[in-house]
Write a protein that holds these residues in place. Structure first.
Motif, PDB file in Angstrom:
ATOM      1  N   CYS A   8      13.731  96.122  62.177  1.00  0.00           N
ATOM      2  CA  CYS A   8      13.576  95.129  63.236  1.00  0.00           C
ATOM      3  C   CYS A   8      14.007  93.739  62.797  1.00  0.00           C
ATOM      4  O   CYS A   8      14.170  92.868  63.627  1.00  0.00           O
ATOM      5  CB  CYS A   8      12.149  95.117  63.770  1.00  0.00           C
ATOM      6  SG  CYS A   8      10.963  94.348  62.662  1.00  0.00           S
ATOM      7  N   GLY A   9      14.200  93.525  61.514  1.00  0.00           N
ATOM      8  CA  GLY A   9      14.696  92.248  61.048  1.00  0.00           C
ATOM      9  C   GLY A   9      13.682  91.136  61.008  1.00  0.00           C
ATOM     10  O   GLY A   9      14.058  89.965  60.922  1.00  0.00           O
ATOM     11  N   ARG A  10      12.396  91.445  61.051  1.00  0.00           N
ATOM     12  CA  ARG A  10      11.381  90.396  61.069  1.00  0.00           C
ATOM     13  C   ARG A  10      10.769  90.149  59.707  1.00  0.00           C
ATOM     14  O   ARG A  10       9.585  89.914  59.587  1.00  0.00           O
ATOM     15  CB  ARG A  10      10.302  90.732  62.087  1.00  0.00           C
ATOM     16  CG  ARG A  10      10.843  90.720  63.500  1.00  0.00           C
ATOM     17  CD  ARG A  10       9.780  90.878  64.520  1.00  0.00           C
ATOM     18  NE  ARG A  10       9.076  92.138  64.331  1.00  0.00           N
ATOM     19  CZ  ARG A  10       8.021  92.517  65.028  1.00  0.00           C
ATOM     20  NH1 ARG A  10       7.541  91.742  65.948  1.00  0.00           N
ATOM     21  NH2 ARG A  10       7.447  93.671  64.808  1.00  0.00           N
ATOM     22  N   TYR A  16      19.505  88.980  59.570  1.00  0.00           N
ATOM     23  CA  TYR A  16      19.640  88.324  60.861  1.00  0.00           C
ATOM     24  C   TYR A  16      19.156  86.874  60.859  1.00  0.00           C
ATOM     25  O   TYR A  16      19.313  86.169  61.861  1.00  0.00           O
ATOM     26  CB  TYR A  16      18.896  89.103  61.943  1.00  0.00           C
ATOM     27  CG  TYR A  16      19.430  90.504  62.112  1.00  0.00           C
ATOM     28  CD1 TYR A  16      20.684  90.718  62.680  1.00  0.00           C
ATOM     29  CD2 TYR A  16      18.704  91.602  61.690  1.00  0.00           C
ATOM     30  CE1 TYR A  16      21.188  91.992  62.824  1.00  0.00           C
ATOM     31  CE2 TYR A  16      19.206  92.886  61.836  1.00  0.00           C
ATOM     32  CZ  TYR A  16      20.439  93.070  62.397  1.00  0.00           C
ATOM     33  OH  TYR A  16      20.950  94.327  62.542  1.00  0.00           O
ATOM     34  N   VAL A  17      18.568  86.416  59.770  1.00  0.00           N
ATOM     35  CA  VAL A  17      18.024  85.059  59.720  1.00  0.00           C
ATOM     36  C   VAL A  17      19.110  84.027  60.009  1.00  0.00           C
ATOM     37  O   VAL A  17      18.920  83.122  60.831  1.00  0.00           O
ATOM     38  CB  VAL A  17      17.331  84.787  58.367  1.00  0.00           C
ATOM     39  CG1 VAL A  17      17.000  83.310  58.202  1.00  0.00           C
ATOM     40  CG2 VAL A  17      16.064  85.629  58.248  1.00  0.00           C
ATOM     41  N   GLU A  18      20.262  84.139  59.370  1.00  0.00           N
ATOM     42  CA  GLU A  18      21.335  83.172  59.589  1.00  0.00           C
ATOM     43  C   GLU A  18      21.838  83.208  61.036  1.00  0.00           C
ATOM     44  O   GLU A  18      22.141  82.167  61.617  1.00  0.00           O
ATOM     45  CB  GLU A  18      22.496  83.411  58.611  1.00  0.00           C
ATOM     46  CG  GLU A  18      22.213  82.936  57.197  1.00  0.00           C
ATOM     47  CD  GLU A  18      21.309  83.870  56.401  1.00  0.00           C
ATOM     48  OE1 GLU A  18      21.116  85.044  56.812  1.00  0.00           O
ATOM     49  OE2 GLU A  18      20.770  83.427  55.379  1.00  0.00           O
ATOM     50  N   LEU A  19      21.910  84.393  61.606  1.00  0.00           N
ATOM     51  CA  LEU A  19      22.322  84.494  63.009  1.00  0.00           C
ATOM     52  C   LEU A  19      21.283  83.871  63.930  1.00  0.00           C
ATOM     53  O   LEU A  19      21.630  83.228  64.936  1.00  0.00           O
ATOM     54  CB  LEU A  19      22.578  85.946  63.392  1.00  0.00           C
ATOM     55  CG  LEU A  19      23.800  86.591  62.731  1.00  0.00           C
ATOM     56  CD1 LEU A  19      23.827  88.082  63.009  1.00  0.00           C
ATOM     57  CD2 LEU A  19      25.066  85.920  63.183  1.00  0.00           C
ATOM     58  N   ALA A  20      20.012  84.037  63.597  1.00  0.00           N
ATOM     59  CA  ALA A  20      18.949  83.417  64.391  1.00  0.00           C
ATOM     60  C   ALA A  20      19.067  81.895  64.347  1.00  0.00           C
ATOM     61  O   ALA A  20      18.892  81.220  65.366  1.00  0.00           O
ATOM     62  CB  ALA A  20      17.575  83.864  63.890  1.00  0.00           C
ATOM     63  N   VAL A  21      19.407  81.368  63.188  1.00  0.00           N
ATOM     64  CA  VAL A  21      19.591  79.922  63.052  1.00  0.00           C
ATOM     65  C   VAL A  21      20.741  79.455  63.943  1.00  0.00           C
ATOM     66  O   VAL A  21      20.655  78.399  64.581  1.00  0.00           O
ATOM     67  CB  VAL A  21      19.824  79.535  61.575  1.00  0.00           C
ATOM     68  CG1 VAL A  21      20.269  78.088  61.446  1.00  0.00           C
ATOM     69  CG2 VAL A  21      18.561  79.781  60.771  1.00  0.00           C
TER      70      VAL A  21
END
Length: 122
Positions: A8-10, A16-21
């Protein structure tokens, strides 16, 4: 590490952290936030969105192009008109949660915590 957390990437190591940023960066604009709020209820044309956010259609088109590149909105052409909608429910939820967080920052009793259901007072 738990396989569910990895999927889930949490977790802090998520790829996915960089994409979330990047998504947060894309949403760091009041007009784009207003566009997403306007699109929560469904598809709208550029002109309708422009009226809704009190900007020119050209300015809204520029913002929509950025949101489309970030895969936050999708476009559909019908003749000469282009209609936009949210790509998925997460963008709307993310912006709504940000608005709720903003309410918490300025009041002890944010409106989203107010009881609106008449049954709750019975």
């Amino acid at each position: 590490m738990d396989a569910d957390n990895q999927l889930c990437g949490r977790n802090p190591e998520s790829p996915y952290v960089e994409l979330a940023v990047e998504i947060f960066s894309m949403l760091a604009d009041a007009t784009r936030v207003r566009i997403i709020l306007a699109l929560r209820d469904g598809e709208l044309s550029v002109n309708t969105l422009a009226d809704s956010v009190d900007k020119t259609p050209a300015a809204v088109s520029q913002h929509l192009a950025k949101l489309r590149l970030a895969r936050v909105v999708k476009a559909r052409q019908d003749g000469t008109r282009v209609f936009y909608r949210l790509a998925n429910e997460h963008a709307g939820r993310l912006v709504t949660d940000a608005i709720f967080q903003a309410e918490h920052a300025v009041t002890n009793a944010p409106s989203h915590h107010q009881v609106t259901d008449a049954r709750a007072s019975d």
